[in-house]
Design an enzyme around this catalytic site. Structure first.
Site, PDB file in Angstrom:
ATOM      1  CG  ASP A  16      -2.132   1.176   1.259  1.00 53.44           C
ATOM      2  OD1 ASP A  16      -3.147   0.511   1.642  1.00 53.44           O
ATOM      3  OD2 ASP A  16      -1.583   2.149   0.756  1.00 53.44           O
ATOM      4  CG  ASP A  24      -2.809   3.344  -2.309  1.00 53.71           C
ATOM      5  OD1 ASP A  24      -3.639   2.684  -2.508  1.00 53.71           O
ATOM      6  OD2 ASP A  24      -2.165   3.821  -1.583  1.00 53.71           O
ATOM      7  CD  GLU A  25      -5.677  -1.578  -0.787  1.00 45.30           C
ATOM      8  OE1 GLU A  25      -5.895  -2.368  -0.083  1.00 45.30           O
ATOM      9  OE2 GLU A  25      -6.454  -0.385  -1.224  1.00 45.30           O
TER      10      GLU A  25
HETATM   11  P1  TTP Z   1      -5.358   4.983   0.919  1.00 45.68           P
HETATM   12  O1  TTP Z   1      -4.294   3.912   0.743  1.00 45.68           O
HETATM   13  O2  TTP Z   1      -6.458   4.728   1.681  1.00 45.68           O
HETATM   14  O3  TTP Z   1      -4.597   6.143   1.686  1.00 45.68           O
HETATM   15  P2  TTP Z   1      -2.958   6.871   1.287  1.00 45.68           P
HETATM   16  O4  TTP Z   1      -2.361   6.094   0.377  1.00 45.68           O
HETATM   17  O5  TTP Z   1      -3.556   8.256   0.884  1.00 45.68           O
HETATM   18  O6  TTP Z   1      -2.343   6.923   2.602  1.00 45.68           O
HETATM   19  P3  TTP Z   1      -1.737   5.812   3.536  1.00 45.68           P
HETATM   20  O7  TTP Z   1      -1.949   4.433   2.673  1.00 45.68           O
HETATM   21  O8  TTP Z   1      -0.420   5.960   3.562  1.00 45.68           O
HETATM   22  O9  TTP Z   1      -2.513   5.684   4.667  1.00 45.68           O
HETATM   23  O10 TTP Z   1      -5.849   5.389  -0.230  1.00 45.68           O
HETATM   24  C1  TTP Z   1      -5.129   5.652  -1.678  1.00 45.68           C
HETATM   25  C2  TTP Z   1      -5.664   7.023  -2.275  1.00 45.68           C
HETATM   26  O11 TTP Z   1      -6.749   6.885  -2.743  1.00 45.68           O
HETATM   27  C3  TTP Z   1      -5.384   8.280  -1.559  1.00 45.68           C
HETATM   28  O12 TTP Z   1      -4.057   8.689  -1.873  1.00 45.68           O
HETATM   29  C4  TTP Z   1      -6.165   9.061  -2.139  1.00 45.68           C
HETATM   30  C5  TTP Z   1      -7.539   8.072  -2.412  1.00 45.68           C
HETATM   31  N1  TTP Z   1      -8.500   8.175  -1.578  1.00 45.68           N
HETATM   32  C6  TTP Z   1      -9.425   9.304  -2.047  1.00 45.68           C
HETATM   33  O13 TTP Z   1      -9.594   9.759  -2.738  1.00 45.68           O
HETATM   34  N2  TTP Z   1     -10.379   9.173  -0.847  1.00 45.68           N
HETATM   35  C7  TTP Z   1     -10.566   8.485   0.387  1.00 45.68           C
HETATM   36  O14 TTP Z   1     -11.358   8.423   1.010  1.00 45.68           O
HETATM   37  C8  TTP Z   1      -9.536   7.535   0.359  1.00 45.68           C
HETATM   38  C9  TTP Z   1      -9.349   6.815   1.613  1.00 45.68           C
HETATM   39  C10 TTP Z   1      -8.548   7.509  -0.554  1.00 45.68           C
HETATM   40 MG    MG Z   2      -1.929   4.092   0.679  1.00 46.27          MG
END
Ligand code: TTP
Ligand code: MG
Length: 387
Positions: free
Chosen positions: A6, A100-101
């Site tokens: 992630d 992103d995962e």
């Molecule tokens: P996440 O992997 O949940 O968040 P992140 O990568 O920003 O942070 P981390 O993993 O380090 O905690 O989500 C990936 C991307 O998806 C995030 O950068 C932006 C988008 N996203 C949204 O647009 N709205 C949301 O509510 C969430 C949770 C994520």
């Molecule tokens: Mg993330």
């Protein structure tokens, strides 16, 4: 063993990557409108309590120094594709679950990549080398535990739950960490005095089933470390194509071929970017009277080479008798497979040898296009260079 990868603060990290002035500063990616919400925030902004889905106005209150940036979806997607492609170096079993995962099943890869920790360290390095971004990785025998693990040491973390630690880990795992336990389920569990997955296991199965129905069964399984979900590799797109409506109608095959060369380049590039190859090459012709014709050929071996795509589509056009004006021309490749799919060897390696040089050309053209933008490099002599 399964890895869950992630990216850290993905959208915000990309903004910091592309604009060095933003590095080390609180970046909030989100809609600009008054009613907009935060997509994500850099870790610098998170210290102020800013998080995803929070209204922008509230984020501004919590973090007045926060730099608000509107999202650039296409850029995030572009990097996401590269990250996912990089993961294919480690195993054919890569399942992207969001932008992103991804899960990667590394079972049986020890002899190539080392222990799970060594593999995960290499994955982190590979992603960093590819896109200059950090990620966090969870390693566990099941998908659900790998996902929980990747979140335990963010940012830039690496957490392993080895098989022998699973029971102990599950025993104290708070139920709200379990994927699928939403607010309602959590409250219901709380009322039963259940705080951890261990508590679920200690409760009579009958009660869990009665209270939670189908999800109860899943909870019981998870509580005993069972997760039947497998890493399902990315389903490849079915086709890639490019077409253009001409500025003027024409019957001129040579002119059409120039467009097709351009389109073959584009289609080839897209296939290479996606890490797929295809067996069926087609052309689409729409006449001035809107009558549409398609012609296709299936190759013995799948390809992702722009030159092969051009040669084949050009042959298809040669065999078509153009008797009325053409308004649209297109080239497409279908029957796509991942480049990792083994294919039958050709009876004679001649074609392979002939095309090997062109593969190098493709990769150089890709690199230049990547660096200097679309159209920065083009084939000059059109057909004569391809004979
Ligand atoms: P996440 O992997 O949940 O968040 P992140 O990568 O920003 O942070 P981390 O993993 O380090 O905690 O989500 C990936 C991307 O998806 C995030 O950068 C932006 C988008 N996203 C949204 O647009 N709205 C949301 O509510 C969430 C949770 C994520
Ligand atoms: Mg993330």
């Amino acid at each position: 063993m399964i890895l869950h990868i992630d990216m850290d603060a993905f959208f915000a990290s990309v903004e910091q990557l592309d604009n060095p002035e933003l590095r080390g500063r609180p970046v909030i990616v989100g809609g600009h409108s008054k009613r907009g919400v935060v997509s994500t925030a850099s870790y610098e902004a998170r210290k102020f309590g800013v998080h995803s889905a929070m209204p922008i106005f509230q984020a501004k209150q919590k973090c007045p120094e926060g730099i608000i940036i509107p999202p650039r979806g296409a850029r995030y997607k572009e990097l996401s594709i590269k990250i996912m492609a990089a993961l294919h170096d480690f195993s054919p079993l890569v399942e992207p679950v969001s932008i992103d995962e991804a899960y990667v099943d590394i079972s049986g890869c020890e002899r190539i990549h080392g222990t799970p920790e060594e593999t995960a360290t290499r994955v982190k390095q590979k992603i960093y080398d590819t896109v200059n971004l950090n990620c966090s990785i969870g390693i566990a025998p099941t998908k659900f535990l790998a996902k929980i693990a990747s979140d335990m040491d963010k940012p830039n973390g690496l957490t392993i739950i080895p098989p022998e630690k699973v029971t102990e880990f599950i025993d104290t795992l708070p139920v709200q960490k379990v994927p699928g336990v939403g607010k309602a389920t959590f409250q219901q569990l709380e009322r039963l005095g259940i705080k951890t997955l261990g508590d679920v296991q200690r409760l009579p199965k009958k009660i869990v089933m009665e209270k939670f129905g189908k999800y109860g069964k899943r909870l019981i399984e998870l509580a005993s470390g069972i997760d039947r979900s497998r890493v399902i590799p990315y389903s490849t797109p079915r086709s890639v194509s490019s077409e253009i409506t001409l500025s003027e109608n024409t019957c001129d095959k040579e002119l059409l071929k120039k467009h097709m060369l351009n389109q073959a380049e584009e289609v080839g590039r897209e296939l290479r970017k996606k890490g797929v190859k295809g067996k069926t090459i087609s052309i689409k012709i729409k006449h001035a009277d809107f009558k549409q014709v398609t012609r296709s050929v299936t190759l013995f071996q799948p390809t992702q080479s722009s030159v092969v795509i051009y040669k084949e589509s050009s042959k298809l056009l040669d065999t078509y008798d153009i008797n009325k004006n053409v308004r649209l021309i297109g080239v497409g490749v279908s029957g796509l497979l991942s480049v990792d799919t083994p294919v039958q060897m050709e009876l004679f390696g001649a074609d392979k040898k002939k095309n090997a040089g062109w593969e190098k050309v493709d990769s150089v053209v890709d690199a230049i296009t990547e660096k200097f933008g679309k159209g920065s490099i083009k084939k000059a002599g059109i057909t004569d260079v391809l004979k």
